[in-house]
Design an enzyme around this catalytic site. Structure first.
Site, PDB file in Angstrom:
ATOM      1  CB  ILE A  70      45.263  15.362  -7.811  1.00  0.00           C
ATOM      2  CG1 ILE A  70      45.507  14.276  -8.856  1.00  0.00           C
ATOM      3  CG2 ILE A  70      46.027  16.636  -8.175  1.00  0.00           C
ATOM      4  CD1 ILE A  70      44.972  14.619 -10.240  1.00  0.00           C
ATOM      5  CB  THR A 114      46.453  21.490 -12.204  1.00  0.00           C
ATOM      6  OG1 THR A 114      46.065  21.101 -10.879  1.00  0.00           O
ATOM      7  CG2 THR A 114      47.577  22.505 -12.114  1.00  0.00           C
ATOM      8  CB  SER A 115      40.912  20.371 -11.937  1.00  0.00           C
ATOM      9  OG  SER A 115      40.014  19.288 -11.912  1.00  0.00           O
ATOM     10  NE  ARG A 116      39.023  17.138 -17.348  1.00  0.00           N
ATOM     11  CZ  ARG A 116      40.205  16.559 -17.140  1.00  0.00           C
ATOM     12  NH1 ARG A 116      41.235  17.298 -16.781  1.00  0.00           N
ATOM     13  NH2 ARG A 116      40.365  15.265 -17.296  1.00  0.00           N
ATOM     14  CG  ASP A 158      48.494  22.278 -16.806  1.00  0.00           C
ATOM     15  OD1 ASP A 158      49.301  22.681 -17.667  1.00  0.00           O
ATOM     16  OD2 ASP A 158      48.230  21.074 -16.637  1.00  0.00           O
ATOM     17  CD  GLU A 198      42.452  22.743 -21.625  1.00  0.00           C
ATOM     18  OE1 GLU A 198      43.568  23.162 -21.300  1.00  0.00           O
ATOM     19  OE2 GLU A 198      41.860  21.849 -21.019  1.00  0.00           O
ATOM     20  CG  HIS A 243      45.636  19.536 -20.224  1.00  0.00           C
ATOM     21  ND1 HIS A 243      44.320  19.917 -20.308  1.00  0.00           N
ATOM     22  CD2 HIS A 243      45.648  18.433 -19.448  1.00  0.00           C
ATOM     23  CE1 HIS A 243      43.561  19.071 -19.620  1.00  0.00           C
ATOM     24  NE2 HIS A 243      44.345  18.175 -19.089  1.00  0.00           N
TER      25      HIS A 243
END
Length: 331
Positions: free
Chosen positions: A156, A232-234, A258, A263, A295
């Site tokens: 990614i 956008t990972s964790r 994201d 979350e 997410h």
């Protein structure tokens, strides 16, 4: 092989039912409930369960699955920080994942967040909907000629690096294991150098003990003034309280998230009729230079097809007694 799916959404069922036509060896059942210690006993009579990124696959859940006779946990995602691999191994349960369903899907969403934050597209949309055609509060800056810092250069991160180069950006990279495919495209530097020079910092590394709260008060202090942060990972890569502190101190031009801490209760759920209990989430949503999505970086047709295909291939590999590169736990 009988597989019980947890936390099933309409699009999950559609993609897996479409793939199942090519796999008559498997029998799939779907639950709306997510995997928790309380719902794990429902897997009695199934050889495998299929869980997702927000599922609770901790010690208590894994032991309940063992008691139910489950031998395989299929994660229909790349991340597995929510899985107790040590307990799974002790219980004789194999864990398999989908490591690379669509790197481009996540990388494209990361760039979409970066562009939206930069050009204030969320604000522009609302203004025009209200017949306000002024440009006040919408000033951005060119990405062309600026520097992008990619933290984590797996599939990614490498895809994000290529996108940034396509925008005419200089690309700096940080990873404990440099990606040879980025030779000549990205310059590997230490994290302090990357943070200090990058106009855009995009996080693409897994969540480990070493990367937990990688972005915190100390590393934020090292960042270039006016940078954009994208994650956008964790969520736990970023210490949210410190991010909020940095936003209030005008350290960031903006942030696109994201994923974010806390979350889990929100991911993929409609909570529009509820009051958010978390003041941290509410505070993030209050900033005009922050965009949060739910997410959805993985959420493309191509990615869902790849997730279904790889998950079912993993199941059949296990049934044949094979271990592939997607195997995380060994029985």
């Amino acid at each position: 092989m009988k597989i019980l799916f947890y936390d099933t959404k309409i699009y999950d069922k559609e993609s897996f039912e479409a793939a199942r036509e090519r796999y008559p060896q498997v029998e799939l059942e779907y639950l709306k409930a997510d995997l928790t210690p309380r719902t794990a006993p429902l897997a009695a009579g199934y050889q495998a369960v299929c869980a997702f990124v927000s599922s609770d696959v901790g010690e208590e859940t894994v032991r309940a699955l063992q008691k139910a006779g489950v031998r395989l946990i299929l994660m229909r995602c790349a991340g597995f920080n929510n899985v107790d691999l040590k307990t799974a191994k002790a219980c004789g349960i194999t864990v398999m994942r989908v490591p690379g369903y669509s790197p481009e899907a996540v990388a494209e969403h990361a760039m979409a967040l970066a562009l939206a934050v930069n050009r204030r597209l969320h604000k522009a949309y609302v203004k025009v909907r209200e017949n306000d055609f002024s440009l006040n509060g919408l000033l951005g800056f060119n990405f062309h000629g600026k520097t992008a810092g990619i933290v984590g250069t797996g599939k990614i991160g490498a895809a994000m690096a290529r996108i940034c180069r396509g925008f005419g950006m200089k690309v700096l990279a940080y990873d404990v294991c440099p990606n040879p495919s980025l030779e000549g495209m990205a310059e590997y530097v230490d994290l302090k150098t990357l943070l200090g020079q990058s106009d855009l910092v995009s996080l693409h590394c897994p969540l480990t003990d070493d990367t937990y709260h990688l972005i915190c008060r100390d590393t934020i202090r090292e960042m270039k003034e006016g940078a954009i942060l994208v994650n956008t990972s964790r969520g736990a890569l970023v210490k949210t309280d410190d991010l909020i502190e940095g936003i209030r101190a005008r350290k960031f031009f903006g942030a696109g998230l994201d994923v974010y801490e806390e979350e889990t209760p929100n991911v993929f759920e409609d909570r529009s009729e509820q009051i958010l209990e978390s003041s941290v989430t509410a505070r993030l949503l209050s900033f005009p230079n922050v965009i949060i999505t739910s997410h959805q970086g993985f959420f493309t047709r191509e990615a869902l097809e790849a997730i279904a295909e790889t998950t079912l291939e993993n199941a059949l590999a296990f049934q044949r007694g094979e271990k592939n590169s997607n195997t995380l736990g060994e029985s």
